[in-house]
Design an enzyme around this catalytic site. Sequence first.
Site, PDB file in Angstrom:
ATOM      1  N   GLU A  88      -7.203 -28.774  -6.447  1.00  0.00           N
ATOM      2  CA  GLU A  88      -6.503 -29.725  -7.326  1.00  0.00           C
ATOM      3  C   GLU A  88      -7.025 -31.121  -7.002  1.00  0.00           C
ATOM      4  O   GLU A  88      -6.889 -31.582  -5.856  1.00  0.00           O
ATOM      5  CB  GLU A  88      -4.990 -29.673  -7.126  1.00  0.00           C
ATOM      6  CG  GLU A  88      -4.377 -28.412  -7.689  1.00  0.00           C
ATOM      7  CD  GLU A  88      -2.854 -28.398  -7.636  1.00  0.00           C
ATOM      8  OE1 GLU A  88      -2.226 -29.470  -7.739  1.00  0.00           O
ATOM      9  OE2 GLU A  88      -2.302 -27.292  -7.492  1.00  0.00           O
ATOM     10  N   GLU A  91       0.539 -25.134  -2.083  1.00  0.00           N
ATOM     11  CA  GLU A  91       1.305 -26.258  -1.516  1.00  0.00           C
ATOM     12  C   GLU A  91       2.526 -25.753  -0.756  1.00  0.00           C
ATOM     13  O   GLU A  91       3.658 -26.190  -1.000  1.00  0.00           O
ATOM     14  CB  GLU A  91       1.686 -27.278  -2.613  1.00  0.00           C
ATOM     15  CG  GLU A  91       0.458 -27.902  -3.262  1.00  0.00           C
ATOM     16  CD  GLU A  91       0.704 -29.185  -4.029  1.00  0.00           C
ATOM     17  OE1 GLU A  91       1.865 -29.543  -4.282  1.00  0.00           O
ATOM     18  OE2 GLU A  91      -0.298 -29.852  -4.371  1.00  0.00           O
TER      19      GLU A  91
HETATM   20  O1  AHR Z   1      -0.996 -30.353 -10.930  1.00  0.00           O
HETATM   21  C1  AHR Z   1       0.353 -30.659 -10.903  1.00  0.00           C
HETATM   22  C2  AHR Z   1       1.015 -30.260  -9.583  1.00  0.00           C
HETATM   23  O2  AHR Z   1       0.477 -31.007  -8.547  1.00  0.00           O
HETATM   24  C3  AHR Z   1       0.803 -28.843  -9.141  1.00  0.00           C
HETATM   25  O3  AHR Z   1       1.697 -27.949  -9.710  1.00  0.00           O
HETATM   26  C4  AHR Z   1       1.032 -28.922  -7.668  1.00  0.00           C
HETATM   27  O4  AHR Z   1       0.312 -27.946  -6.950  1.00  0.00           O
HETATM   28  C5  AHR Z   1       0.631 -30.338  -7.322  1.00  0.00           C
HETATM   29  O5  AHR Z   1       1.593 -30.979  -6.573  1.00  0.00           O
END
Ligand code: AHR
Length: 503
Positions: A306, A173
């Site tokens: 994710e 990110e």
């Molecule tokens: O999964 C929780 C958070 O969500 C992670 O650390 C980040 O990559 C995303 O914003």
Amino acid sequence: MAKILINEKNRKGHINPEIYGHFSEHLGRCIYEGLYVGEDSDIPNVNGMRKDVVDALKEMQIPVLRWPGGCFADEYHWKDGIGPKETRKKMVNTHWGGVVEDNSFGTHEFFELCEQLGCKTYVNGNVGSGTVQEMSEWVEYMTFDGVSPMAELRRKNGHEKPWKIDYFGVGNENWGCGGSMTPEYYGNLYRRYQTYVRHYDHAAPIQKICCGANVADYFWTEGVLKTCFELPQPNNIPTGYMDGLSLHYYVHPGGWDNKGSATEFDEAVWYKTMAKALYMEELIERHGAIMDRYDPEKKIGMMVDEWGCWFDVEPGTNPGFLYQQNTMRDAVVAGVSMNIFNRHCDRVKMACIAQMVNVLQSVILTEGPKMILTPTYHVFHMYRHHQDAELVESCIDGNRMIGTGADNQVPFLNESVSVDKDGYVNVTVANLSTKEDAPVEMSFMELMPKEITAAVLKGEMHAHNTFDEPENVKEETFDAYEVKDGKVCFTAPACSVISFRVR
Ligand code: AHR
């Protein structure tokens, strides 16, 4: 009656097992307590890893594990997590609850865990606050077998042989918590950092993952790819220097500022959640269309590393720990999402649900020595036969739209179908209705079913498991089907996920 039409002769692509991957971050009780309790714990463990959790994850057939973050990755300095535990640096986990991170789970412990799980490794490096040298030395420490300062340090710390990194993420990110960068700036950093992610073992090259977009940020995808694909390219073969490009997408029905309770919601919120889960398909197609322009042969995987439901934390728990319950709503979202990943297996090569234990849409929850499997766990277990199988053509005839309002209309049923190496046709179906059972007729191009096994996960939309009632929702054998003229007829209960294996 809805008809699932299957052409098992039309193979559409390989379903990479990593589509069923997981993510574990130093966040809340995911690593500490959820996975790692230390060798001196009263909780049964093997080299510090919880035995109950490891056994359950193996049974679920976990293919790959991503670590150490997440946002944590771009603040993680790996040298803090090696050597004697008593001398490891203690730090503040600024992102997640401001708690003390004692670094007792580090590189050696991660590989020990993956060895116990029998899964591939996905290590996420630090671009946001780490140097090129730090990243390069980490890779040397983990993977170099010869004589070098980092290989010697690893040996001194008790591990003679190098480990295998299957995937390495160059930042996380980086448009946000990983450094607030612009796509062009990150693209150039990616080109630079990845250069030093050396393939010490040429027989097993590390697959490098570039940080992709958040949700519908097509501007990021375009900007990063343009920068990475600009000349010069190695050997003049354009690859963008990458094997994968990530995508992050979380489902929160009321939006980021109004995520809502994990267990208390009405029908409108249920359908809003489903509509948002289905949006994953559009994201894959639109980011995929940009990738197609740079990589028409689809050599680069889209890594949805994710994904999952993100709701309000359970009342009374630390807001920074992201601990939430998991209901049949999560299960149906998981079923729908994994059907979408299967159907896009030509481009999607990995997906990691966030997160494996005790954080967001977990497959396992723990409370001290107790452990429960969530409805989402059972969906992963029911879908495991898709791993490494071939996607085949399927569609649903007579699939109506259902929902509570014009904005929240979703298809009644959602499916994907594969054929595995043993010749079984695997069909997974989700019924998105909260109340209505769905009569279904399933037919094949040529197959006349002789052998059928099936499982179902069902329950009222709020149904979930608790530490007092751990088996409210669980996978059950499904035998309420009939075979008529080679067609399999059954009723998919409201709010359910069903899996069939047919030969
Ligand atoms: O999964 C929780 C958070 O969500 C992670 O650390 C980040 O990559 C995303 O914003």
